[in-house]
Write a protein that holds these residues in place. Sequence first.
Motif, mmCIF file in Angstrom:
data_model
loop_
_atom_site.group_PDB
_atom_site.id
_atom_site.type_symbol
_atom_site.label_atom_id
_atom_site.label_comp_id
_atom_site.label_asym_id
_atom_site.label_seq_id
_atom_site.Cartn_x
_atom_site.Cartn_y
_atom_site.Cartn_z
ATOM 1 N N TYR A 204 0.947 -1.148 0.047
ATOM 2 C CA TYR A 204 -0.060 0.225 -0.286
ATOM 3 C C TYR A 204 0.787 1.023 -0.370
ATOM 4 O O TYR A 204 0.086 2.273 -0.833
ATOM 5 C CB TYR A 204 -0.909 0.001 1.047
ATOM 6 N N LEU A 215 -2.797 1.009 -9.313
ATOM 7 C CA LEU A 215 -4.323 0.398 -8.426
ATOM 8 C C LEU A 215 -4.255 -0.722 -9.258
ATOM 9 O O LEU A 215 -3.753 -2.085 -7.567
ATOM 10 C CB LEU A 215 -5.082 1.042 -8.227
ATOM 11 N N TRP A 256 -3.417 -2.991 3.218
ATOM 12 C CA TRP A 256 -4.348 -2.147 2.835
ATOM 13 C C TRP A 256 -4.893 -1.445 3.774
ATOM 14 O O TRP A 256 -5.959 -2.319 4.368
ATOM 15 C CB TRP A 256 -5.306 -2.101 1.184
ATOM 16 N N GLU A 263 -6.702 6.292 -2.059
ATOM 17 C CA GLU A 263 -7.403 4.965 -2.335
ATOM 18 C C GLU A 263 -7.454 4.246 -0.630
ATOM 19 O O GLU A 263 -7.355 2.718 -1.118
ATOM 20 C CB GLU A 263 -6.634 3.962 -3.567
ATOM 21 N N ASN A 265 -9.798 2.518 1.648
ATOM 22 C CA ASN A 265 -11.419 2.283 1.745
ATOM 23 C C ASN A 265 -11.212 0.673 1.726
ATOM 24 O O ASN A 265 -11.629 -0.129 1.649
ATOM 25 C CB ASN A 265 -12.705 3.090 0.104
ATOM 26 N N ASN A 268 -11.242 -1.230 -1.245
ATOM 27 C CA ASN A 268 -9.938 -1.304 -1.979
ATOM 28 C C ASN A 268 -9.511 -2.750 -1.117
ATOM 29 O O ASN A 268 -8.522 -3.779 -1.605
ATOM 30 C CB ASN A 268 -9.279 -0.821 -2.245
#
Length: 357
Positions: A204, A215, A256, A263, A265, A268
């Motif tokens: 990450y 991504l 992550w 990004e 969240n 993800n």
Amino acid sequence: MVGSKKLSVVAATLLLLLGIMIASPTSPQPAVGVCYGWLGNNMPSHTEVVSLYKSLNINKMRLYSPNQQTLRALRGTNIELLLDAPGPLQTLAENATAASDWVRTNVLAHWPAVRFRYIAVGNNEVIVQKGQAEYVLPAMRNIYGAIVAAGLKDHIKVSTSVQYSVVGVSYPPSAGEFSLPVMKSIAEFLASTGAPLLVNLYPYFTYASDPNVGLAYALFTASEAVMEDPNSGVKYQNLFDAMVDTVSAALEKTGWPTAAGLEANPENARIYNTNLMRHVGRGTPRNPGKAVETYIFSIFNENQKQPPGIENNFGLFYPSKQPVYPITFGSSAASRWTIHIVNSSPVECYSSGVDER
């Protein structure tokens, strides 16, 4: 910087370590565990946490320090434990009796009711701290000596946990090179004792800090190879494999976060952890078919982890034990874990950034 002649010795050592660290793809035990940190003022009891692991069939745990309540709760559970020995490093390095006392209090007092698998000497950042790095290897030797004296060297491996930044050259993966000379001696010691090097990986943070990293490449969702190693010709479809192959060793913490970053969240996090679980049993392009033993960071979001921000949001569950999102761990080929997880994190045998526990 390690010279080219010295590097060849290190590379050979790491190759040996890689063979030792990789779990057998036919093993009935899944290659994935979950880290347990408790830096929060709203956490469930240690007994409840161990019960949660058991209810989810998570059979590997990492503890950042020898919490006696957790160790007592683990007795008789068959959960394999990676236990940190954070220090004081200088004392453990200079006083063999202190190291023996540490092992007696935190390991022998609970063995064999607690299934210790690894002891990681020092935390992830110590190896890069001036005035601390010099104590890591002597402390490892003294802890190992105490394990040998107890007749447990074939059961418990002594290692250290390092952050990914110890790799000074990271591209391409085949050119991976340590930036710290002390890593050569540590690698040689681990090879002599048959123990893995524990490396904390945070795909990450690599993604968030490098605009050239896509991504999809970070989340295991790229439809084709994104990068080809110009030296080896090996192609990489995800960032995780590239980082693991760069270190050529065991994997410790990857993940992550679900909030507080680019990004970051729950969706993800779900995608990353789901794909990670499916992927680690396959090995990497450099070592196909050899499962990578991996520890997800972490079981809970920790609201008192410092500094505040991203690392408060790597847990799989909220402290209430409610999941952040549903996720399935493993596959029919290994062992299937269907659980609701809270948040994605780094692989802890390869771990994540700061672990000041």
